[in-house]
Design an enzyme around this catalytic site. Structure first.
Site, short mmCIF file in Angstrom:
data_model
loop_
_atom_site.label_atom_id
_atom_site.label_comp_id
_atom_site.label_asym_id
_atom_site.label_seq_id
_atom_site.Cartn_x
_atom_site.Cartn_y
_atom_site.Cartn_z
CE1 TYR A 120 -8.17 5.19 -13.21
CE2 TYR A 120 -10.29 4.19 -12.70
CZ TYR A 120 -8.99 4.50 -12.34
OH TYR A 120 -8.52 4.15 -11.10
CG PHE A 410 -4.90 -6.41 -14.09
CD1 PHE A 410 -4.53 -5.07 -14.06
CD2 PHE A 410 -5.64 -6.87 -15.17
CE1 PHE A 410 -4.87 -4.23 -15.08
CE2 PHE A 410 -5.98 -6.03 -16.22
CZ PHE A 410 -5.60 -4.70 -16.16
#
Length: 410
Positions: A120, A410
């Site tokens: 990322y 999440f």
């Protein structure tokens, strides 16, 4: 030919199958009601080859606590590409489109948990928080309360039982702490359903989800969510307490909760995978070495609207600095900005002034929640000091009272 489109409600099952295959899971024999309720198809980007979904990135609409404030953020999730379609640029196309969508919705930043940390940074994300893992031999570790005022424990009582039974008290404590703890996320009813879900496959071989709540009279001051795993060996009981989260509004409640967790009958180990890097347990234990601590990465963040993000948080010390932010992926999100702020105010706006510091968006994201030192990043060559002394005068401002804590995956 692969095309890209926004999701629709009926995509959930195929997206779920794709994600389970990508993460080596088995969707068979499971109920997905809690996860399905979280699905936001209008915020999903799908890669489609013919009638087959071969890629997906999703976003949840939630709030994120930042130092001194709470901001809407894009919570990036379920990033997956089918094994048959790797190395074709699908992930890059979807993630870039997603970042533009998040920015266009007026969310100043995106956050995620990285399955692989090397991915990322290429998209402007920086590691914004860390986590501590605990693997405690409770026969060797105990709470040392010798420096603690015992009168502060008077009147506190504990109640333990199935987590769902204590939902109201847990929610009350969490919502009281959420606005002041960087990294905490907003939880509406759907997210509490998900957090307290207790299907057998959630348990990983452990028992049902339990809660222990610490009260002073009718007021809930803290809670812990945990599971118990039964085990025996030739020497006797060898059970384990697996702590999911422990949140308290007072030091006395925190101490009381951990004293309970470290003294559950028939257990020998206590583990917690998502502890805060500044977890107070480190300073309550009789011997910190017995806590079996290990450091890992936590939340990754990506700033998309620098003025909104920097003016939306507060600063531990007064600061007046001009930052040149380089954003190679989304050049329009970069620029030169003057930041002025302190513990109770902040403004950030574009400027034509000469910059004091130059850094890329991933580096700015790494210091944004207060979890990393600007000075350390400068020492790693990730901050260019264009005005002598600018790092030393700016670094203290980006710290905060507590370290950011990503409390949930999440």
């Amino acid at each position: 030919m692969v095309t890209f489109r926004t999701g629709v409600e009926d995509d959930y099952d195929e997206v779920n199958q794709l994600v389970q295959r990508a993460f080596l899971g088995d969707p068979g024999g499971r109920e997905w009601d809690e996860e399905r309720a979280l699905f936001e198809p209008a915020r999903s980007v799908l890669a489609v080859d013919g009638d087959q979904v071969v890629g997906h990135v999703g976003t949840y609409t939630r709030e994120l606590t930042v130092p001194g404030g709470v901001l809407p953020a894009g919570f990036v999730t379920v990033v997956a590409v089918a094994g048959t379609h790797r190395r074709r640029g699908l992930a890059s196309a979807m993630l870039t489109r997603q970042l533009g969508d998040i920015r266009d919705r007026g969310e100043a930043l995106a956050v995620l948990w990285a399955s692989e940390g090397g991915i990322y940074g290429r998209y402007g994300y920086g590691m914004a928080s860390r986590r501590l893992k605990f693997d405690i031999d409770r026969r060797e570790a105990r709470i040392d309360g010798s420096r603690f005022d015992k009168s502060r424990l008077d009147g506190l009582r504990l109640q333990a039982g199935p987590a769902a039974r204590h939902r109201d008290e847990i929610t009350e404590v969490y919502e009281g702490e959420r606005p002041i703890r960087p990294g905490f996320a907003g939880r509406d009813a759907r997210w509490w359903d998900y957090r307290l879900a207790d299907q057998a496959w959630h348990r990983g071989g452990a028992g049902p989800l339990q809660a222990v709540v610490c009260r002073d009279g009718d007021t809930a001051l803290g809670y812990a969510l945990y599971r118990l795993r039964s085990s025996w060996d030739d020497s006797g009981p060898n059970g384990e307490v697996g702590v999911m989260e422990a949140v308290a509004s007072t030091p006395a409640a925190y101490l009381t909760l951990w004293d309970f967790l470290l003294n559950v009958d028939l257990t020998r180990r206590v583990g917690m995978w998502l502890g805060a890097v500044d977890e107070p347990l480190q300073y309550l234990a009789n011997d910190p070495r017995r806590l079996g601590m290990g450091l890992g990465d936590g939340l990754w963040a990506r700033l998309l609207d620098v003025p909104a993000a920097l003016s939306g948080r507060r600063y531990a010390a007064e600061v007046d600095v001009v930052l040149e932010v380089v954003d190679e992926l989304l050049p329009s999100s970069g620029g030169v900005f003057r930041l002025r702020g302190g513990p109770d105010h902040a403004t950030c706006e574009p400027t034509a002034a000469e910059p004091h510091l130059r850094l890329d968006t991933a580096t700015l994201a790494a210091v944004y929640l207060g979890g990393n030192s600007l000075g350390s990043l400068a020492a790693a060559g990730r901050v260019d000091e264009l005005h002598p002394g600018a790092v030393a005068t700016t670094a203290p401002a980006f710290t905060w009272t507590r370290a950011p804590h990503g409390l949930e995956i999440f």
